[in-house]
Design a protein around this motif. Structure first.
Motif, PDB file in Angstrom:
ATOM      1  N   THR A 105       0.837  -1.207   0.000  1.00 53.44           N
ATOM      2  CA  THR A 105       0.000   0.000   0.000  1.00 53.44           C
ATOM      3  C   THR A 105       0.866   1.250   0.000  1.00 53.44           C
ATOM      4  OG1 THR A 105      -1.767  -1.168   1.146  1.00 53.44           O
ATOM      5  CG2 THR A 105      -1.801   1.224   1.258  1.00 53.44           C
ATOM      6  N   GLN A 148      -7.543   0.130  -0.088  1.00 51.92           N
ATOM      7  CA  GLN A 148      -7.680  -1.084   0.705  1.00 51.92           C
ATOM      8  C   GLN A 148      -8.736  -0.885   1.782  1.00 51.92           C
ATOM      9  OE1 GLN A 148      -3.985  -2.241   2.428  1.00 51.92           O
ATOM     10  NE2 GLN A 148      -4.822  -4.027   3.435  1.00 51.92           N
ATOM     11  N   ASP A 190      -5.953  -2.077  -4.833  1.00 55.94           N
ATOM     12  CA  ASP A 190      -5.401  -2.515  -3.550  1.00 55.94           C
ATOM     13  C   ASP A 190      -6.359  -3.492  -2.872  1.00 55.94           C
ATOM     14  OD1 ASP A 190      -3.845  -2.806  -1.346  1.00 55.94           O
ATOM     15  OD2 ASP A 190      -3.629  -0.659  -0.941  1.00 55.94           O
ATOM     16  N   GLU A 191      -6.046  -4.756  -2.976  1.00 55.02           N
ATOM     17  CA  GLU A 191      -6.849  -5.829  -2.402  1.00 55.02           C
ATOM     18  C   GLU A 191      -8.332  -5.701  -2.749  1.00 55.02           C
ATOM     19  OE1 GLU A 191      -5.905  -6.962   1.533  1.00 55.02           O
ATOM     20  OE2 GLU A 191      -3.791  -6.462   1.314  1.00 55.02           O
TER      21      GLU A 191
END
Ligand SMILES: Nc1ncnc2c1ncn2[C@@H]1O[C@H](COP(=O)(O)OP(=O)(O)OP(=O)(O)O)[C@@H](O)[C@H]1O
Ligand SMILES: [Mg+2]
Lengths: 642, 253
Positions: free
Chosen positions: B49, B91, B173-174
């Motif tokens: 991140t 995220q 991000d994820e």
């Protein structure tokens, strides 16, 4: 001798006040670093304690050496514990909410003090002997000054030693460094912050008693004086106690030295404005080094936003409101209509704050400064019969734009708490340094403002001015709604909800924020022209920090993210000036303060509080029903609910 | 515009970031080609991140540079990078909670598009938003407030928002965290549809803990551990890379 010979006695005298500011600064820093709450109400707590002391000693005739321990060891800790309890649940919420709540506490304590002790100021004689003696030929000191310095220094050093050399100090440091880790290591952060609040409030009590011993005691002054301590607190980055204390001493000395040049004439108010100017300058210059504690972990709001009202609903409500507004003059007498007009004008001012605070998330404690700009501009430029009024109002709005940019400037680097402090410092600086100038505002006597006139048509009659005010409010409201539902409003909401995300998608936060500051300031200045005309005559006192604070609180109470919130704010303002309600005024003010604390978490105002509460009840009820009806629930869910 | 045929879409090199004593990123480099779906994996706290934050400009690196299509953008503000075509998801969801899903997308499009509010453009924006809504199957919830959505839907809206930002480079991000298997499957289908080889689609850099998903969709994978790049290569190379197995994947069973 010469210059330096004149200066050093002033410097020494400055130390006495500086030491008291130092205590206040340490008190503010202590709770901020342990609990993350910046206590705007610190001055109000000091004021409340000073009144309590007056009550114990002068009111009930206790010996002051009995009264003082009761105050410092019993009353103050109790207040500290109550405050800690109040703030604990909001420690994890956004700075915006915390600020609003602590301002609400400030207003609450003021209202409560007014309720208990009334509006007339008291004289609180110093607890020490005021006998003076010649220290040198240049410097005459009193015992009270010497003892004050001694007490303040001892308390400051005592706190420092406590945090330095005891388990409490270690625990405090652990909590400041990493709250969660401290908890894991068995340190109760609640205990630490509770202790901090108790000590901080004890300091506030001492500050209140010491400061009130020098001048008269009333509900407002101390609040402003304690703001002096905010600049040194910022010097210590709201973290360092010694730096805060040292900064306070420097401030006291600097402030005292200024009187060398400015004890009369145009600089007369420099003395009062030094700390505010210092605070504003500090935040502006030093801003990039300031970080809010745990800012990264704070969500912006806690309450889910309400679904925006449909266009149809707005149209219906707007038409109904306008209809009522049109027939109102036939329903009420002229005096009441004047009161309503005040509420209407106030609502248009409130709208400009909705745009800034509600929609952009920028707390401003300087909005009435812009109102003042508009009013004074009209006072200067419009003819006494009111012609040229609207031109003058437009000029006022234009003047407000660069001022808005100036206030907004700190917002580029600062957010939340520091921005609120900066706007507050700005308002106080303008109030003490600019509006106090005779040439600008007419000084304490003020300035008369004509009722507007355009193309020979005068708005001087109550009814006509009322309609004009309604028209201005309607234009503001419609403008705001169009604005809110368009691209700009969308962008503001984006910035408020997730500033980081907004900026990574291409929103220029800087430009947007500045533009809103300028626009909101211009709107407030235009409304300020109306405000001036309404009053007929205005003086700097109308546009002080207190007025801006009152505005913010009412806007929060009404719902700071809603156009309707501004209308509620105007309505509640009107309640406060209705003569029929005058006997209950202090209860109303108390109610407002309580309401603010309660509504602070809900930008959409009291109605969403109600909705939220009823949803909670509904949830509770549902889970209760499920519990009761569990055996059949899985088979006939539809039937049981119908 | 720089010659985009030669330079990769994204090139980051020598990026270092530290927080106090912690080295979150240590001399990390990375390239993503214009047609790539690239993966970035590594254990919790590896610095993934943080690298996204450096690329989007919200985190100043201590060292290193970021290039977009051969142009050094290291000193650009986040919003300038956004307008240049870098879009991301977060995220921890960072939706515009007070706006409807529709307005989340439209507002993003407006922010990323110069002159977006002018007459003709506005229509284009609405078309784009509606297209993306359809693509992600979000049309039915377009009118709901983003703050009231479940995490799964929220992640979809995050993706939709990024797609509305005219992306040339999409940082995810994820995106599958908190999605159920159905949603994950749909997500990977969508990802293939919008990215890389598709006409004019953005290059993608995907951070993901769902290793199967990463291996499945990515052409190229970079592995971080404790702020350092420990491997890069094709999915099959990564799967058998000893350092990666030791640090992250564990022994295949
Ligand atoms: N703002 C910050 N301040 C201090 N430390 C930070 C900050 N942001 C990240 N870190 C630390 O840097 C390291 C890398 O964090 P990062 O979030 O980049 O990891 P990640 O690879 O994304 O992990 P995850 O898989 O858990 O999301 C972590 O140890 C994290 O605690
Ligand atoms: Mg991460």
């Amino acid at each position: 001798m010469g210059f330096f010979g004149d200066i050093w006695p002033l410097a020494v005298i400055g130390l006495f006040n500086g030491a008291i500011y130092g205590l206040a600064a340490m008190g503010v820093v202590l709770t901020y670093k342990t609990s993350g709450i910046f206590n705007f109400a610190y001055g109000a707590v000091a004021m409340f304690c000073a009144f309590t002391f007056w009550q114990l000693r002068d009111g009930w005739g206790l010996n002051q050496w009995v009264a003082l321990p009761i105050l410092v060891l019993v009353v103050a800790p109790l207040i500290g514990l109550i405050l800690e309890r109040l703030f604990r649940p909001v420690a994890a919420l956004s700075a915006e909410i915390q600020i609003v709540i602590s301002l609400g506490v400030l207003a609450f304590l003021q209202a409560l003090a007014l309720l208990i002790w009334g509006g007339s100021p008291r004289v609180l004689t110093s607890i020490f002997s005021t006998t003076a003696f010649d220290f040198t030929s240049k410097l005459r000191l009193s015992y009270t000054q010497v003892f004050t310095l001694f007490v303040a220094a001892a308390l400051g050093a005592g706190l420092w030693a406590l945090l330095r050399h005891t388990r409490l100090g270690v625990a405090t440091q652990a909590v400041v460094d990493n709250r969660d880790l401290a908890e894991l290591n068995g340190i109760s952060s609640d205990t630490v912050s509770r202790t901090a609040w108790v000590i901080s409030t004890m300091f506030a009590a001492v500050v209140g008693v010491l400061l009130s011993g020098q001048s008269r005691l009333d509900v407002y002054s101390l609040v402003l004086v304690v703001i002096f301590a905010f600049a040194p607190a910022v010097v210590g980055r709201l973290i360092s106690l010694p730096l805060a204390f040292a900064g306070a001493l420097a401030l006291g000395v600097g402030q005292s030295i200024v009187t060398h040049w400015g004890s009369s004439g145009t600089l007369a108010n420099l003395y009062a404005s030094v700390p505010y100017l210092a605070l504003f300058a500090l935040l502006l210059l030093y801003g990039n080094r300031l970080k809010e504690l745990r800012a990264a972990f704070q969500p912006v709001t806690s309450a889910p936003a309400a679904q925006p009202a449909s266009r149809r609903k707005l149209l219906t409500m707007g038409t109904a409101g306008l209809g009522l507004a049109v027939v109102l003059p036939a329903l009420v007498n002229e005096a009441r209509l004047g009161n309503v007009t005040s509420g209407v004008v106030f609502a248009s001012i409130a709208l400009t704050l909705v745009v800034l605070t509600g929609w952009t998330g920028q707390i401003s404690l300087a909005q009435f400064t812009f109102v003042g700009v508009g009013a004074f501009t009209v006072g200067h430029l419009a003819a006494t019969d009111g012609s040229g009024f609207f031109w003058a109002a437009a000029v006022g709005a234009l003047i407000a734009i660069p001022i808005g940019l100036l206030v907004g400037l700190p917002s580029l680097r600062l957010s939340g708490l520091y921005l609120a402090l900066a706007t507050m410092a700005f308002a106080l600086t303008v109030d003490t340094m600019v509006f106090s100038q005779r040439r600008i505002s007419g000084g304490t006597t003020g300035m008369s403002i004509p009722k507007p006139r355009i193309f020979g048509f005068s708005f001087a009659s109550t009814t006509r001015f009322y309609y004009l005010a309604v028209a201005v409010l309607a234009v503001f409201a419609v403008g705001a709604l169009v604005f809110q539902r368009g691209p700009i409003g969308r962008r503001l909401q984006m910035i408020r909800d997730a500033p980081l995300a907004a900026s990574t998608f291409g929103v220029n936060l800087t430009l947007t924020k500045l533009a809103v500051f300028a626009l909101s300031g211009a709107g407030a200045a235009f409304a300020g022209a109306m405000f001036g005309a309404l009053r007929g005559s205005v003086s700097p006192g109308d546009f002080g920090f207190g007025a801006s604070l009152g505005l913010l609180l009412l806007v929060v109470l009404g719902g700071r993210a809603l156009v309707g919130g501004a209308l509620i704010a105007g309505f509640v303002y009107m309640l406060q000036i209705l003569p029929g309600l005058a006997p209950y005024l202090r209860y109303i003010q108390l109610g407002i303060a309580v309401g603010v604390v309660y509504v602070a978490q809900y930008p959409d105002g009291p109605l969403t509080v109600a909705a939220d509460q009823s949803r909670r009840y509904a949830d509770l009820l549902r889970s209760f029903r499920q519990l009761v009806s569990r055996p059949v629930e899985s088979k006939v869910p539809e039937a049981t609910s119908g | 515009m720089a010659d985009s045929s030669a330079a990769p879409r994204l090139r980051a090199h020598g990026v270092s970031v530290h927080f106090g004593g912690l080295r979150a990123l240590d001399d990390v480099g990375l390239e993503v080609g214009g047609d790539d779906i690239a993966g970035l994996i590594g254990p919790n706290g590896a610095g993934k991140t943080t690298l996204f934050n450096v690329i989007t400009g919200v985190q100043d690196p201590d060292d290193g540079a970021v290039e977009l299509d051969g142009v050094d953008i290291s000193r650009w503000s986040p919003h300038r990078r956004g307008r240049a075509g870098i879009a991301r998801t977060f995220q921890r969801l960072a939706l515009f909670t007070g706006l409807t899903v529709y307005d989340n997308l439209l507002g993003t499009w407006e922010a990323a598009t110069p002159g977006a509010v002018l007459g003709r453009q506005r229509q284009r924006g609405r078309e784009r938003v509606e297209h993306v809504l359809e693509q992600l199957d979000l049309t039915t919830i377009a009118g709901r407030l983003a703050g009231q959505l479940s995490t799964g839907l929220g992640r979809m809206v995050e993706l939709g928002r990024a797609l509305c930002a005219n992306p040339r480079l999409l940082l995810l991000d994820e995106p599958s965290a908190g999605l159920d298997p159905d949603e994950t499957a749909r997500f990977s289908a969508i990802l293939r549809g919008v990215a890389g080889t598709a006409n004019d689609g953005p290059a993608v850099l995907l951070v993901e803990h769902d290793v199967a998903l990463v291996m499945d969709v990515c052409d190229h994978i970079t592995v971080l551990d404790f702020g350092q790049r420990i491997a890069q290569g094709s999915p099959s190379e990564i799967r058998s890379h000893p350092a990666v197995v030791a640090a992250y994947l564990g022994q295949p069973t």
